[in-house]
Write a protein that holds these residues in place. Sequence first.
Motif, PDB file in Angstrom:
ATOM      1  N   PHE A 286       0.858  -1.178   0.000  1.00  0.00           N
ATOM      2  CA  PHE A 286       0.000   0.000   0.000  1.00  0.00           C
ATOM      3  C   PHE A 286       0.902   1.239   0.000  1.00  0.00           C
ATOM      4  O   PHE A 286       1.564   1.541   1.010  1.00  0.00           O
ATOM      5  CB  PHE A 286      -0.921  -0.011   1.221  1.00  0.00           C
ATOM      6  N   PRO A 287       0.974   1.942  -1.145  1.00  0.00           N
ATOM      7  CA  PRO A 287       1.925   3.055  -1.296  1.00  0.00           C
ATOM      8  C   PRO A 287       1.822   4.115  -0.206  1.00  0.00           C
ATOM      9  O   PRO A 287       2.827   4.740   0.145  1.00  0.00           O
ATOM     10  CB  PRO A 287       1.554   3.639  -2.666  1.00  0.00           C
ATOM     11  N   ASP A 288       0.606   4.327   0.329  1.00  0.00           N
ATOM     12  CA  ASP A 288       0.459   5.376   1.349  1.00  0.00           C
ATOM     13  C   ASP A 288       1.147   5.014   2.662  1.00  0.00           C
ATOM     14  O   ASP A 288       1.340   5.865   3.533  1.00  0.00           O
ATOM     15  CB  ASP A 288      -1.019   5.669   1.593  1.00  0.00           C
ATOM     16  N   GLN A 289       1.545   3.729   2.818  1.00  0.00           N
ATOM     17  CA  GLN A 289       2.249   3.312   4.034  1.00  0.00           C
ATOM     18  C   GLN A 289       3.762   3.454   3.906  1.00  0.00           C
ATOM     19  O   GLN A 289       4.475   3.390   4.915  1.00  0.00           O
ATOM     20  CB  GLN A 289       1.908   1.847   4.361  1.00  0.00           C
ATOM     21  N   LEU A 290       4.269   3.629   2.679  1.00  0.00           N
ATOM     22  CA  LEU A 290       5.720   3.661   2.464  1.00  0.00           C
ATOM     23  C   LEU A 290       6.393   4.930   2.998  1.00  0.00           C
ATOM     24  O   LEU A 290       7.511   4.851   3.510  1.00  0.00           O
ATOM     25  CB  LEU A 290       6.037   3.498   0.972  1.00  0.00           C
ATOM     26  N   PRO A 291       5.764   6.120   2.875  1.00  0.00           N
ATOM     27  CA  PRO A 291       6.456   7.327   3.365  1.00  0.00           C
ATOM     28  C   PRO A 291       6.853   7.251   4.833  1.00  0.00           C
ATOM     29  O   PRO A 291       7.864   7.832   5.244  1.00  0.00           O
ATOM     30  CB  PRO A 291       5.423   8.441   3.127  1.00  0.00           C
ATOM     31  N   SER A 292       6.092   6.508   5.652  1.00  0.00           N
ATOM     32  CA  SER A 292       6.396   6.457   7.085  1.00  0.00           C
ATOM     33  C   SER A 292       7.670   5.677   7.381  1.00  0.00           C
ATOM     34  O   SER A 292       8.232   5.805   8.473  1.00  0.00           O
ATOM     35  CB  SER A 292       5.219   5.836   7.852  1.00  0.00           C
ATOM     36  N   ILE A 293       8.143   4.850   6.434  1.00  0.00           N
ATOM     37  CA  ILE A 293       9.357   4.059   6.680  1.00  0.00           C
ATOM     38  C   ILE A 293      10.435   4.357   5.625  1.00  0.00           C
ATOM     39  O   ILE A 293      11.379   3.586   5.489  1.00  0.00           O
ATOM     40  CB  ILE A 293       9.034   2.547   6.699  1.00  0.00           C
ATOM     41  N   ILE A 294      10.296   5.478   4.926  1.00  0.00           N
ATOM     42  CA  ILE A 294      11.208   5.752   3.816  1.00  0.00           C
ATOM     43  C   ILE A 294      12.651   5.896   4.289  1.00  0.00           C
ATOM     44  O   ILE A 294      13.580   5.351   3.683  1.00  0.00           O
ATOM     45  CB  ILE A 294      10.746   6.997   3.022  1.00  0.00           C
ATOM     46  N   TRP A 295      12.878   6.618   5.388  1.00  0.00           N
ATOM     47  CA  TRP A 295      14.256   6.840   5.851  1.00  0.00           C
ATOM     48  C   TRP A 295      14.833   5.561   6.454  1.00  0.00           C
ATOM     49  O   TRP A 295      16.009   5.258   6.258  1.00  0.00           O
ATOM     50  CB  TRP A 295      14.288   7.987   6.859  1.00  0.00           C
ATOM     51  N   GLU A 296      14.015   4.818   7.176  1.00  0.00           N
ATOM     52  CA  GLU A 296      14.489   3.536   7.707  1.00  0.00           C
ATOM     53  C   GLU A 296      14.846   2.586   6.558  1.00  0.00           C
ATOM     54  O   GLU A 296      15.853   1.878   6.603  1.00  0.00           O
ATOM     55  CB  GLU A 296      13.412   2.893   8.590  1.00  0.00           C
ATOM     56  N   GLY A 297      13.999   2.574   5.531  1.00  0.00           N
ATOM     57  CA  GLY A 297      14.244   1.715   4.383  1.00  0.00           C
ATOM     58  C   GLY A 297      15.517   2.080   3.646  1.00  0.00           C
ATOM     59  O   GLY A 297      16.315   1.211   3.272  1.00  0.00           O
ATOM     60  N   ILE A 298      15.729   3.396   3.418  1.00  0.00           N
ATOM     61  CA  ILE A 298      16.944   3.856   2.725  1.00  0.00           C
ATOM     62  C   ILE A 298      18.182   3.487   3.525  1.00  0.00           C
ATOM     63  O   ILE A 298      19.172   2.979   2.981  1.00  0.00           O
ATOM     64  CB  ILE A 298      16.886   5.382   2.499  1.00  0.00           C
ATOM     65  N   LEU A 299      18.140   3.734   4.848  1.00  0.00           N
ATOM     66  CA  LEU A 299      19.298   3.458   5.690  1.00  0.00           C
ATOM     67  C   LEU A 299      19.631   1.963   5.718  1.00  0.00           C
ATOM     68  O   LEU A 299      20.790   1.558   5.562  1.00  0.00           O
ATOM     69  CB  LEU A 299      19.043   3.981   7.106  1.00  0.00           C
ATOM     70  N   LEU A 300      18.619   1.128   5.896  1.00  0.00           N
ATOM     71  CA  LEU A 300      18.857  -0.314   5.928  1.00  0.00           C
ATOM     72  C   LEU A 300      19.325  -0.834   4.572  1.00  0.00           C
ATOM     73  O   LEU A 300      20.172  -1.727   4.495  1.00  0.00           O
ATOM     74  CB  LEU A 300      17.578  -1.042   6.355  1.00  0.00           C
ATOM     75  N   SER A 301      18.792  -0.274   3.506  1.00  0.00           N
ATOM     76  CA  SER A 301      19.210  -0.683   2.168  1.00  0.00           C
ATOM     77  C   SER A 301      20.673  -0.341   1.923  1.00  0.00           C
ATOM     78  O   SER A 301      21.445  -1.156   1.399  1.00  0.00           O
ATOM     79  CB  SER A 301      18.326  -0.009   1.116  1.00  0.00           C
ATOM     80  N   LEU A 302      21.082   0.863   2.325  1.00  0.00           N
ATOM     81  CA  LEU A 302      22.478   1.280   2.148  1.00  0.00           C
ATOM     82  C   LEU A 302      23.413   0.426   3.008  1.00  0.00           C
ATOM     83  O   LEU A 302      24.505   0.045   2.568  1.00  0.00           O
ATOM     84  CB  LEU A 302      22.635   2.766   2.497  1.00  0.00           C
ATOM     85  N   LEU A 303      22.990   0.139   4.230  1.00  0.00           N
ATOM     86  CA  LEU A 303      23.816  -0.700   5.101  1.00  0.00           C
ATOM     87  C   LEU A 303      23.951  -2.115   4.539  1.00  0.00           C
ATOM     88  O   LEU A 303      25.017  -2.732   4.638  1.00  0.00           O
ATOM     89  CB  LEU A 303      23.204  -0.758   6.504  1.00  0.00           C
TER      90      LEU A 303
END
Length: 492
Positions: A286-303
């Motif tokens: 559900f795309p409307d749920q993604l903004p709430s975890i965008i920074w966590e997702g980016i950080l974990l993806s980079l790590l």
Amino acid sequence: MTSLSDSIIFLLAILLLIGVLTTKFSTRFGLPALVFFIAAGMILNRFVFFDNAFLTQLVGMLALIVILFEGGMQTKFKTIKPVIPAALSLATVGVLLTTIIVGVCAKYILHVTWPEAFLFGSIVGSTDAAAVFSVLGGKNIKERITSTLEAESGSNDPMAVFLTVSLIEWIKQPEAHIWHLILSFFWEMGFGLILGLVFGWIGVRTINRINFDSSGLYPVMAIGFAILTYSSASLIGVSGLLAVYIMAMVLGNSDLTYSRSILSFNSGFAWMMQIGMFVLLGLLVFPDQLPSIIWEGILLSLLLMLVARPIGVFISTMFMKFSFNEKILISWAGLRGAVPIVLATYPLMAGLEIGHLFFNVVFFVVLTSAVIQGSTISPLATKLGLVGEQVALPPTLLELVALGKTKSEINHCEVREGMVIAGKEIQQLNLPDDVLFTAIIRGEQIVTPRGNTVIEPGDTIYILAPKTKRDQIKRLLFSQNKVQQDTVSSTS
């Protein structure tokens, strides 16, 4: 009046055609096709409500069976034999290290318990073969690297599945003993390997001995054996994915009737399953749920990309003869795709509170991995000096036509130096009256076979003969062979 079923069928047709056409853009932009399929699912999510995690997991697992079967069929043992230690180390030690490192990071980024954090690490711990080779397929990467990545991606999925299932069991039953999990690992992997070998042996003999009126039934039988292998392994509690991959390797490295038909059918079927799987996975987000975890997702993806995967690769290949540049490329080629997203449905099915959080974060991690790594693998390989000149594939000049219900078939093989027929005229071979040379491909030319035509090394010969004389033809061609025998494929 248009019924709902007609509308759904029309929508499926549009999705299938768009999915096929997007593969051209995937190759051009260097992105795995899964990005486009997931995007299609997310767009449909705006018009269709879908939250059936069970159906998504079922379709995803069937797709993984087909993908692993295709990969195993095309994995040649002689190419992966030198890299088996490295591939196994990456598939076990590498996945475990990735799980631990990502788990530690997830503990403090997602603010979950330690078991839940390591569960997240296990979900994103394995690489995706389909995504990796859709990007590297057009590049002439060193064979040792591609073989390592191929073997790793085919064998690390069972490790990730085992860790995910075990950690979910640990979360639901904290009193579970660690030694029980360790013994379960050796049971699942060891007997999964044995079961794969057994079903592979049975599959080769069944396919070679049975006589169908239609050649189209052989690929269906092969897929049936793949699904049977997975389900049989799962029913006795061993690794079904590993069993499927091993079974497919046995088939692909054996003298298998209609092997080309099986490979061609499975290639298209694998694409269909991937399209369906990723569209469903996109629908489940559900795309409307993604903004709430965008920074966590980016950080974990980079790590995951910059820390966990490289550490896992460098440590697990510490005693392997890989150069620094090769380890860098292997690290960066660790794309996440189908398996992590399918595994992300496991917490949802288990009813864990962190199920939806993990699915959304995993989805984001996979998507960013595909976009960032997928678009830069080829340029990185070139910069590291691990890409050679493009090898031109010879054009296919002859297409075999199915012979229907006749009792004949066309056998073809490539003539090599040292073979008994090399350098001889066709009339010297003393062929039976009902065995006929139909064509010889020499370079880019088709040579019409005559009695005085000399068979030269490098020729591809096509022989029309009754099915009952298949073994006799093989003995005729290879009985005095001085080099390793080549597989004779048959197409009816």
